[in-house]
Design an enzyme around this catalytic site. Structure first.
Site, PDB file in Angstrom:
ATOM      1  CE  LYS A  49      -3.628  -2.626   1.672  1.00  0.00           C
ATOM      2  NZ  LYS A  49      -2.835  -3.756   2.208  1.00  0.00           N
ATOM      3  N   GLY A  50       0.249   2.303  -0.463  1.00  0.00           N
ATOM      4  CA  GLY A  50       1.027   3.736  -0.800  1.00  0.00           C
ATOM      5  C   GLY A  50       1.741   3.545  -1.938  1.00  0.00           C
ATOM      6  CB  CYS A  51       3.012   1.725  -4.979  1.00  0.00           C
ATOM      7  SG  CYS A  51       4.347   0.897  -3.476  1.00  0.00           S
ATOM      8  CD  GLN A  52       0.535   8.168  -9.277  1.00  0.00           C
ATOM      9  OE1 GLN A  52       1.059   7.966 -10.479  1.00  0.00           O
ATOM     10  NE2 GLN A  52       0.615   9.071  -8.683  1.00  0.00           N
ATOM     11  CB  SER A  53       2.618   1.007 -10.534  1.00  0.00           C
ATOM     12  OG  SER A  53       3.611   1.457  -9.573  1.00  0.00           O
TER      13      SER A  53
END
Lengths: 139, 407
Positions: A49-53
């Site tokens: 969690k916390g990635c744009q991809s």
């Protein structure tokens, strides 16, 4: 090789490139050698969690060492997680937990991938350390 | 008032546009997220803290009077820009989101279970979530006007969506993710025929073209200062006087009261009733200055230049193989959302950034739009009138280089 030695090697490899576009080409190349996560582990709960991809990460213990596998739907994210796996995979949980990962700053990754929600570099490191803690407690 | 529009003269007023990102000149195409600030606004903020700072509306001393006058003059500048009938109808807020929350929480308190709120499928989360919250609290129903593949609202079914229970219609003037300019005149008229009040989210429109709230006859309009060349943390809620008078206060505190005793409080008149606490004084004054500056420009020439940029960039992007533009409405503001088959927007955004190009990637706080197109997000280039054709060329070259690296 210790984690610090592997970091040193990476710092040296990156030092060859002057331009950040070249460094990104190298990151993209590293992504091509990423130890891929088995399809069975490519689940919702293994997404960092916390990635744009989308970045999937799995860890398991083999002979006291933590082995990471991963995948990502974006090529640069794939390269970055490959970079981290290169340094942290096949190490003991203690070594991973204590790793300072100074190469991130030394390479300049931090400033080029500011620790915002968009890149998830921080989230990746945190997740890898969490796995190490969890696997350490299991033994 | 016809003046010659010179993009170079405009650019010279924005110091940040001289920035270099590494060896590349900054190409700022993230105007949908926030605009840059002209020197006059920067100077105004500096002047306020250097020479005028004092709390407003309460001091008898000189500085308090100066800052109160400047703050209230800013309100009048904004009133004139929107062509509102009275300055009391101009409420300072924290921004668009704050304005919508104010309406939802205050006007919403007057609604009854079963009442309906009509929004659209292309709203920013800030024009969805506040309504869902008040709907949950009060048992209201939130309905959506659908859109088509071009990103235009489907108005054929509007008469069925508007019922006798529809109390509020809240929609965006211009879509932040797609650039669509919605036919708000038509929707306002249809809503009024059913007795519903209309909220216009003008966060993405006022920086591109002028609106007249009296001609539009909208009941409320909200926008953010930072997207219209002003400071962050300040925005405007316009509301018709009778409606604002009928609405209960949203937040309690200083400035919004007439008298306070241990037993009860009587509320202040408009606009102060909705401005509890010390406001963002410098923000309000800075926003007034930004709007004064904008008003001094040839707005028709600005719009022509932006339309030109949009057409030029659209043609250039369409020539790139496997590139798809999301949002192809007939009426569009200078915003282009796109994806390139086989590439991730995050990769493109990262590699454009390395070449000095600032674009936005992601879902743009409009997840329902992304769900509609079944995509995780887009790359969005949003232009302002200080952008140039040369910058678009630089952007297209950088995009081609990124694609070559990712192939």
């Amino acid at each position: 090789m210790t984690i610090e030695e592997k970091e040193r090697e990476l710092i040296d490899s990156f030092a060859i490139y002057e331009d950040w576009m070249e460094k990104y080409e190298y990151i993209i190349e590293l992504g091509k050698d990423l130890p891929l996560i088995a399809d069975d582990y490519k689940t919702e709960e293994n997404i960092i969690k916390g990635c744009q991809s989308m970045v999937w990460l799995h860890a398991e213990k083999k002979d006291d060492k933590v082995v990471f596998t991963a995948d990502a739907d974006a090529i640069i994210a794939k390269g970055i997680i490959a970079l981290l796996i290169d340094v942290l995979s096949n190490e003991t949980p203690e070594a991973i937990m204590n790793a300072k990962l100074e190469f991130i700053n030394a390479i300049g990754l931090q400033e080029h991938l500011s620790p915002t929600r968009s890149n998830g570099l921080v989230a990746m490191v945190k997740q890898m350390k969490m796995y190490a803690i969890a696997l350490n407690m299991k033994q | 008032m016809m003046m010659k529009f010179s993009v170079n003269d405009i650019r010279a007023q924005f110091p940040i546009l001289q920035t270099k990102i590494g060896k590349y000149p900054l190409v700022y195409f993230d105007n949908g997220a926030t605009s840059q600030k002209p020197q006059v606004v920067i100077d105004c903020i500096n002047q306020y803290y250097s020479a005028e700072n004092a709390n407003i509306h309460r001091g008898v001393h000189h500085l308090s009077q100066v800052s109160t006058t400047n703050y209230e003059n800013a309100r009048k500048t904004i009133q004139a820009y929107l062509n509102a009938e009275k300055s009391e109808e101009i409420i300072f807020t924290k921004g668009t989101t704050d304005g919508i929350n104010l309406i939802a929480q205050s006007f919403g308190r007057m609604l009854k279970a079963g009442d309906e709120i009509l929004i659209t499928e292309m709203e920013h989360h800030s024009n969805i979530v506040p309504w869902q919250m008040v709907a949950q609290e009060r048992g209201l129903v939130v309905k959506y006007i659908p859109m088509n593949e071009a990103g235009e609202l489907k108005l054929e079914g509007l008469d069925d969506l508007l019922t006798d229970r529809t109390k509020i219609v809240s929609l965006t003037h211009v879509s932040n993710a797609l650039g669509t300019i919605n036919p708000i005149e038509k929707i306002i008229e249809a809503a009024h025929q059913k007795g519903a009040k209309v909220v216009i989210d003008a966060a993405q429109s006022l920086q591109h073209f002028k609106v007249d709230v009296q001609a539009l006859d909208c009941d409320f309009m909200v926008f953010s200062g930072h997207k219209i060349f002003g400071p962050t943390g300040v925005g405007i809620l316009y509301g018709k006087e009778d409606l604002l008078n009928a609405m209960p206060p949203y937040q309690g505190g200083g400035d919004m009261i007439k008298t306070v005793s241990m037993k009860e409080t009587t509320y202040n008149d408009l606009p102060h009733k909705f401005e509890a606490g010390t406001p963002n004084i410098v923000g309000g004054i800075g926003l007034g200055k930004a709007i004064e500056w904008l008003s001094s420009l040839d707005l028709e020439a600005i719009q022509a230049h932006e339309n030109d940029l949009l057409a030029y960039a659209t043609t250039a992007l369409e020539a790139i193989p496997n590139l798809k533009i999301y949002g192809t409405a007939a009426q569009k503001s200078s915003t282009i959302s796109f994806l390139i088959e086989g590439t991730h927007p995050y990769d493109i955004g990262t590699l454009l950034n390395q070449q000095g190009i600032a674009v936005r990637t992601g879902h743009h706080c409009t997840q329902p739009i992304m769900d509609f197109f079944e995509i995780p997000g887009t790359i969005r280039a949003s232009f302002s009138f200080y952008n140039t054709h040369g910058e678009i060329d630089q952007f297209i070259n950088a995009l081609k280089k990124a694609l070559a690296m990712l192939s």
